[in-house]
Each structure stands twice: as structure tokens, then as C-alpha cells.
Design an enzyme around this catalytic site. Structure first.
Site, PDB file in Angstrom:
ATOM      1  N   ASN A 107       0.830  -1.202   0.000  1.00 29.28           N
ATOM      2  CA  ASN A 107       0.000   0.000   0.000  1.00 29.28           C
ATOM      3  C   ASN A 107       0.877   1.271   0.000  1.00 29.28           C
ATOM      4  O   ASN A 107       2.019   1.212  -0.422  1.00 29.28           O
ATOM      5  CB  ASN A 107      -1.039   0.005   1.115  1.00 29.28           C
ATOM      6  N   ARG A 108       0.339   2.372   0.478  1.00 24.44           N
ATOM      7  CA  ARG A 108       0.971   3.669   0.159  1.00 24.44           C
ATOM      8  C   ARG A 108       1.833   4.246   1.285  1.00 24.44           C
ATOM      9  O   ARG A 108       1.520   4.071   2.464  1.00 24.44           O
ATOM     10  CB  ARG A 108      -0.123   4.676  -0.213  1.00 24.44           C
ATOM     11  N   HIS A 133       2.947   0.151  -3.049  1.00 29.29           N
ATOM     12  CA  HIS A 133       3.410  -1.238  -3.128  1.00 29.29           C
ATOM     13  C   HIS A 133       4.923  -1.364  -3.373  1.00 29.29           C
ATOM     14  O   HIS A 133       5.370  -2.113  -4.248  1.00 29.29           O
ATOM     15  CB  HIS A 133       2.653  -1.989  -4.228  1.00 29.29           C
ATOM     16  N   HIS A 207      -1.067 -10.107  -2.946  1.00 32.11           N
ATOM     17  CA  HIS A 207      -2.058  -9.291  -3.647  1.00 32.11           C
ATOM     18  C   HIS A 207      -2.942 -10.123  -4.583  1.00 32.11           C
ATOM     19  O   HIS A 207      -3.256  -9.687  -5.690  1.00 32.11           O
ATOM     20  CB  HIS A 207      -1.338  -8.182  -4.417  1.00 32.11           C
ATOM     21  N   TYR A 209      -6.143 -11.591  -6.359  1.00 37.08           N
ATOM     22  CA  TYR A 209      -7.527 -11.179  -6.611  1.00 37.08           C
ATOM     23  C   TYR A 209      -8.365 -12.451  -6.645  1.00 37.08           C
ATOM     24  O   TYR A 209      -7.956 -13.448  -7.247  1.00 37.08           O
ATOM     25  CB  TYR A 209      -7.663 -10.502  -7.977  1.00 37.08           C
ATOM     26  N   ASP A 279     -11.746   0.315  -0.617  1.00 36.29           N
ATOM     27  CA  ASP A 279     -10.294   0.279  -0.837  1.00 36.29           C
ATOM     28  C   ASP A 279      -9.662   0.745   0.471  1.00 36.29           C
ATOM     29  O   ASP A 279      -8.975   1.769   0.508  1.00 36.29           O
ATOM     30  CB  ASP A 279      -9.916   1.177  -2.020  1.00 36.29           C
ATOM     31  N   GLN A 313      -6.593  -5.150   4.065  1.00 34.98           N
ATOM     32  CA  GLN A 313      -7.043  -4.184   3.063  1.00 34.98           C
ATOM     33  C   GLN A 313      -8.101  -4.880   2.217  1.00 34.98           C
ATOM     34  O   GLN A 313      -7.834  -5.871   1.543  1.00 34.98           O
ATOM     35  CB  GLN A 313      -5.852  -3.770   2.177  1.00 34.98           C
ATOM     36  N   GLU A 341      -5.924  -8.153   1.522  1.00 34.65           N
ATOM     37  CA  GLU A 341      -4.469  -8.099   1.696  1.00 34.65           C
ATOM     38  C   GLU A 341      -4.171  -7.915   3.181  1.00 34.65           C
ATOM     39  O   GLU A 341      -4.418  -6.853   3.743  1.00 34.65           O
ATOM     40  CB  GLU A 341      -3.904  -6.931   0.896  1.00 34.65           C
TER      41      GLU A 341
HETATM   42  C1  GAL Z   1      -4.551  -2.215  -3.783  1.00 34.57           C
HETATM   43  C2  GAL Z   1      -4.777  -0.786  -3.409  1.00 34.57           C
HETATM   44  C3  GAL Z   1      -5.530  -0.105  -4.537  1.00 34.57           C
HETATM   45  C4  GAL Z   1      -4.805  -0.293  -5.853  1.00 34.57           C
HETATM   46  C5  GAL Z   1      -4.492  -1.756  -6.077  1.00 34.57           C
HETATM   47  C6  GAL Z   1      -3.623  -1.988  -7.280  1.00 34.57           C
HETATM   48  O1  GAL Z   1      -3.803  -2.836  -2.778  1.00 34.57           O
HETATM   49  O2  GAL Z   1      -5.490  -0.731  -2.206  1.00 34.57           O
HETATM   50  O3  GAL Z   1      -5.718   1.250  -4.249  1.00 34.57           O
HETATM   51  O4  GAL Z   1      -3.644   0.471  -5.851  1.00 34.57           O
HETATM   52  O5  GAL Z   1      -3.820  -2.289  -4.974  1.00 34.57           O
HETATM   53  O6  GAL Z   1      -4.270  -1.653  -8.438  1.00 34.57           O
END
Ligand code: GAL
Length: 376
Positions: A107-108, A133, A207, A209, A279, A313, A341
Site C-alpha cells: 500500500n501507500r 506497493h 495481492h 484477486y 479500498d 485491506q 491483503e
Molecule cells: C490495492 C490498493 C488499490 C490499488 C491496487 C492496485 O492494494 O489498495 O488502491 O492500488 O492495490 O491496483
């Protein structure tokens, strides 16, 4: 007498070594290793792990990624339920995060800056003004070393990576390990281990999906989600935490009992508008059976997520827009995958009141995340 003792000893030693030989070759039988590609001169491998139930998980050493999870629905029909690519070419040209291990900081980090013991560190930014990331050259985009441990009795692959001091702007030489085990209970168990030789920060996650209908088939708005969290972490327009930990009660963020993802996602609620959906990090309750649970009423597939981390997350795939085409060339449409996450809260190095993400030399960071699949 002596002869009998000697004979029994030989038999015992023989059967021990036969057993360990059987065991060591067992993991090799359950894990198939193939060449997948070459990146910056280094071979990339694809691993196919088959458990006792004949269910298959595929991993690759590029980004230590999960790229395929094939599990049955309630009628026994198997389908891949995670995002990924059929070829290495597709993978390097595609979305960088599908199934990746993300580090050093998932994350950020606001403005790509943080301070440790009075020294300010500056990271490359790759998401507006912020670092996302681990930055553009994070652990999702490097080739990890891979090993099939001999003594494992269920399919297992161990990925390791030596991240040099100041790589992507982070201090300290860091050795990282991510071991994936695919159990006979249809659980992906990920064990992380990290050590550093200099004070640094760390937030590691996976990460993947998920779409329990089958990846690439439709959206996930009908998935029923439960998250064992009484609070979540609100963010500003750059998706950086404001510092508040807000109670979920009475908000569209209350997933303490199962709710459809789509039920409240388009409500005019400040945090849903800012995030373009969900998010956000949820603050996990300390006493919990699982962190999160996802149920697809159509297929009956269930995913449970368990971890020892302070947050998860929940990302509802808001940035997906069909331009990402994965396995079989299928487009991943808006909100057709969700991520859970596990890890620390975003931007923790700049929030001293959040749980600490500092790792010191001499400490070993260990953590485990489990993705457990079943049907109902
Ligand atoms: C997630 C994040 C989103 C986006 C995504 C990648 O972990 O929370 O904001 O950046 O990754 O596309």
C-alpha cells in the site's frame, strides 16, 4: 545375538532412509517445475502444486506470485478463481500485482517519504505523489530464488530474495522468504520471514484477486463478505490514511455480519466516494476465528482469510476496467475481483500511533496468512 542386533539395526536404518527418501521425493512429485521465461537474464519458473484432492495451485518465481487456484464448486466442478496470465509475456506486460508478494511496503507511503532516527528516506513515487506497493521496482517485479523443500509432506515451494540496502529507496539489506504450502484441506498457507541489517520499515502482503464464480466470468458484487473488524482506516483523496480509526457501526463498512459487496457500494458515503468503492484497511479484532470470509451463493465456494497481522485491506477491484486481460484472454471487468491483503495499515511509518512497521537488525519478522477454500 550380536548378529541379530546388527541385522535389526540395518533393517531400522534402511527403513528410516527409505521413508525419508519417499518423503523427499513426495514433494517433488506433488510440485511440478517448468521454465516460464527469462527476466533480466534470470530464469523464471512456474510451479504446479497438486494436493491430495487433485486441486491445483500455480505459483511463479516472478514476484513470488500465485497465478492459478483451481477449486471445486458445490457440485464438484473445478475452476480457477484467481487472476493471472497464461504466459510470462502476458504477465510482464500485464497488471503488476495479480497474486504478487508485495514489499517492502504494501500500500501507500505518503509523498514517498519517511524518517527513521532522524534520517529522512525518499522513495520513488508511482501513484500520484505517493509510493505504492514498494514503488515501481518492488518485490512484485523481481525474480525470486525458488526451492522445493525436501521434507515437506504436502506441496510446498519456498521463495527467497535478497533485497540490497537502499533498493527502491529502503534502508538495510533484507533477506525475505515467502513459503507457500498447499494443504490437503485446500488451504494456501503463506509463511513470511524477513531479517534486516539496518533499521528499516516493512509491510509485506500477497495481492491475489479472487472471484469465486471463476476468474474473468462476472463481477463480485454478489459475494457475501464478513470482516471481523469494528473499525476501519479512512483515507484522503490520495488514499492516504487521515489518522482516524472510524467505527464501522452504522456505516456501509460494517461487515461484522455477512453483507453483499454490492449492497451499499454505491452509497453517497464519503469514504466510498473517495475510494471509488471499498479500498480500505480494516482494523482486525484481536480475538477472531478468521479475519475475513467470502461466500459466493451461486457456486457455493467459500474463502476464509486468517492472519496474525493488525489489518486487512479490502479492495473491491475499483481500478479494474477490462483493459487487463488474463487467463484465456478474458477481460477483468470493473469490480470483477476482490483482494483481502493482510498486513499493517497504509503509511504507518508516518503515523506513530499506528502499530509499528519498524524492523530492527537482530529481529526476525515472521508472519502467516492462510487462504482457506471450501464449499457450502
Ligand atoms: C490495492 C490498493 C488499490 C490499488 C491496487 C492496485 O492494494 O489498495 O488502491 O492500488 O492495490 O491496483
Amino acid at each position: 545375538m550380536k548378529r541379530i542386533v546388527l541385522f535389526s539395526l540395518i533393517v531400522i536404518i534402511g527403513s528410516i532412509s527409505l521413508n525419508s527418501c519417499r518423503q523427499s521425493s513426495k514433494n517433488k512429485e506433488m510440485v511440478k517445475k517448468e521454465n516460464f521465461g527469462v527476466f533480466k537474464g534470470k530464469d523464471v519458473f512456474l510451479f504446479t502444486l497438486t494436493n491430495k484432492n487433485g486441486n491445483v495451485v500455480k505459483l511463479t518465481s516472478f514476484g513470488a506470485r500465485i497465478t492459478w487456484i483451481e477449486v471445486p464448486d458445490r457440485s464438484g466442478r473445478k475452476e480457477n478463481i484467481t487472476f493471472g496470465y497464461d504466459t510470462f509475456e502476458g504477465m510482464i506486460n500485464g497488471d503488476p500485482y495479480f497474486g504478487s508478494v508485495v514489499g517492502r511496503y504494501a500500500n501507500r507511503i505518503a509523498k514517498g517519504k519517511f524518517t527513521l532516527d532522524g534520517t529522512e528516506y525518499t522513495l520513488p513515487v508511482n501513484d500520484g505523489d505517493n509510493t505504492l506497493h514498494g514503488g515501481p521496482e518492488g518485490w512484485h517485479s523481481v525474480v525470486w530464488d525458488a526451492e522445493i523443500p525436501e521434507n515437506a509432506d504436502v506441496p510446498t515451494v519456498r521463495f527467497t530474495y535478497q533485497s540490497p540496502d537502499m533498493e527502491a529507496g529502503f534502508p538495510g539489506n533484507m533477506n525475505v522468504e515467502a513459503t507457500y504450502t498447499w494443504t490437503d484441506n485446500n488451504e494456501i498457507v503463506i509463511d513470511y520471514k524477513c531479517v534486516t541489517d539496518k533499521k528499516t520499515v516493512l509491510n509485506i502482503t500477497n495481492h491475489a484477486y479472487f472471484n469465486l464464480h471463476g476468474a474473468g466470468n462476472r463481477d463480485i458484487l454478489d459475494h457475501e463478505v464478513t470482516i471481523n473488524a469494528d473499525r476501519f482506516v479512512p483515507v484522503d483523496s490520495g488514499l492516504i490514511p487521515t489518522g482516524e480509526l472510524r467505527p464501522v457501526a452504522g456505516t456501509p463498512f460494517d461487515f461484522t455480519s455477512p453483507r453483499n459487496v454490492g449492497e451499499r457500494i454505491n452509497e453517497d458515503y464519503d469514504q466510498l466516494v473517495i475510494g471509488g468503492g471499498y479500498d480500505h484497511t480494516f482494523v482486525l479484532d484481536s480475538d477472531r476465528e478468521y479475519d475475513a470470509r467470502v461466500f459466493d451463493p451461486v457456486s457455493g465456494r467459500v474463502l476464509e482469510v486468517l492472519s496474525d497481522q493488525p489489518g486487512v485491506q479490502f479492495y473491491s477491484g475499483n481500478f479494474l476496467d477490462s483493459s487487463q486481460k488474463g487467463h484465456g484472454g478474458k477481460p477483468y471487468i470493473h469490480r470483477s475481483g476482490l483482494c483481502l491483503e493482510t498486513g499493517h495499515y497504509p503509511d504507518s511509518p508516518n503515523h506513530p500511533d499506528f502499530p509499528s512497521t519498524t524492523l530492527n537488525p537482530g529481529e526476525t519478522f515472521t508472519s502467516q496468512t492462510v487462504y482457506r477454500f471450501s464449499v457450502e
